[in-house]
Design an enzyme around this catalytic site. Sequence first.
Site, mmCIF file in Angstrom:
data_model
loop_
_atom_site.group_PDB
_atom_site.id
_atom_site.type_symbol
_atom_site.label_atom_id
_atom_site.label_comp_id
_atom_site.label_asym_id
_atom_site.label_seq_id
_atom_site.Cartn_x
_atom_site.Cartn_y
_atom_site.Cartn_z
ATOM 1 N N LYS A 246 0.856 -1.192 0.000
ATOM 2 C CA LYS A 246 0.000 0.000 0.000
ATOM 3 C C LYS A 246 0.888 1.237 0.000
ATOM 4 C CE LYS A 246 -4.173 1.911 2.018
ATOM 5 N NZ LYS A 246 -3.803 3.274 1.623
ATOM 6 N N ARG A 251 -4.534 8.491 -5.713
ATOM 7 C CA ARG A 251 -5.258 7.560 -6.588
ATOM 8 C C ARG A 251 -5.493 8.216 -7.943
ATOM 9 N NH1 ARG A 251 -8.961 3.595 -4.551
ATOM 10 N NH2 ARG A 251 -9.526 2.141 -6.226
ATOM 11 N N ARG A 272 -9.985 10.072 -7.251
ATOM 12 C CA ARG A 272 -10.993 9.201 -6.650
ATOM 13 C C ARG A 272 -12.325 9.913 -6.493
ATOM 14 N NH1 ARG A 272 -9.526 6.085 -1.120
ATOM 15 N NH2 ARG A 272 -9.836 8.152 -0.228
#
Length: 573
Positions: A246, A251, A272
């Site tokens: 991660k 994003r 996102r």
Amino acid sequence: MLFKTLCEYLEKLSLTSKRLEITSILAKLFKEASSCEIYETVFLSLGTLNPQYKAIKFNIADKMMVRILSKAYTIPERDILKKYKELGDLGKTAELFSESFVKQETEVLEVYQKLKRIAMEEGAGSQERKVHLMSMLLKSLDRIGAKYACKIILGTMRLGFSEITVIEALSWMEKDDKTLKKQIEEKYRIYPNIGFIAKEFKENGLFGIKDIHIETGVPILSARCQRVDTAKDIIKRHKTSAIEYKYDGTRVQAHLDRNKLSPAPLVKTFTRNLEETTNMFPDIVSAILDSVKAQSAILDCEAIGVDPKTGEFVPFQITIKRKRKHNVKKTAKEIPLKLIVFDILFYNRKSQIHLPFVERRKILESIIKESDKIIIAPEIVVDNTNKFMEVFNTAIEKGLEGIVAKDLTASYTVGSRGYAWIKFKREEKGTLEDTLEPVVLGYYRGAGQRAKFGIGAFLVGVLDEKEDNFKTIAKIGTGLTDEQWVRLKRRCDKIKLLEKPKNYIVPKELFCDIWCEPNILTSIRADDITISPIHTAGYALRFPRLVDFRDDISTKDATTVQEFKNLYKLWKK
């Protein structure tokens, strides 16, 4: 439909905070609107003109609106300003000064087009043209029309509902219940243009939206991770997991279509929260064109800044500096990005979201030519807890946030949290290692040493998706630096409100001195989660502290009530 009629519905909405009543009013509004005007009606009721990925900003602040009202009603600016300070709302100020004898016959479509023209004005002299056009529009509107035209332009509608409530209202419009909500929402998740969906649904019901499919250039609502307590829980759910690190980046949903030429192939990137960022990331655009061997594709990715001297990843606070509209080339040179691709949602004109992850991964590996600008997320397949923890510990040693475990057999969970993807960040240290992303609802004035800042604590809440409101989880007064207190107050004051919004569910003993719009997201860590008789989420954070502000995500990505409750259950195991 007359704009006055729409505004009368908006006025009814402003007088209630009851979800069912809001839904009922919207259903009646949508039923009265014709199919040729429901697109505009839906977006105007949401206080905007377009879906988020095609957002148009008016760029009209309070000061300019005072000029507009002065010009429209031939009243000195000082008088407008005086009344605004008294009322605290420029929409109400416009309503007060608007000519009572104006008989508004202006239709919704005409007002929408005029508002769109105002928003599209740019370049030399654009401010004066906006003042002129808006003042002319206000002259043609009656009091209630002037009130809501101003609110739409200033972004101060605050009627307490979102697209999810609109979806429910569409179902009520058609069936007098919410039985069609699921089918409508499924289409919204892959094509988040609620105005277009409303138009197609209004014309032909469910049949009208059956041919709405994934399309390059239109973002899809991103899948989100669920949480569990232990590695054992993950292995129990997945049996076999693909483990990915991660990364602490931003994003990115990347769209490519070599068949859409204008004149170059279409390449777009979205956040996102559906904001288009294509012009901010020229290095990502070139990497996609050079390295993605497909006619069309939609990729789910993470972009991370790289130190050009060391080649090491930089902290999130540095990466996020790339999200800017000015000096893009200079910043791209200073903070080059590496795109880490971890999923594919669309490939050569076909949706891939229903394929199992293992099949989607094979497609990725066949079409991505890796380089120093773009790679496929490394994965390690595990089927036991010992191997899982070995990979997790390696991630922590590398200074990463943790890992994401992916079910090899699962489809892509569009726009929702599911156990197909599980993030694992917590270590057993007696503290809650995972962070939450609540929304700042308001703040309390400072006392003692903090009197100089004018802020001494702030209230945060989580999103109740079912009720479309915010519920409190913590009043935070520690863990901030002097600079962060000053920054937070400045940000809150820019979006402060005169009164508590009706979709903030707050007990009286926690009422803030200053309320603000739900636009500031935070990253919060705490020692524990406890049952709370005071906080309206039913649970509260114990010893909460600010980690950072989350400017990369929107209100829709805030921690939810359900997620907060699940985290409590996991923590108490």
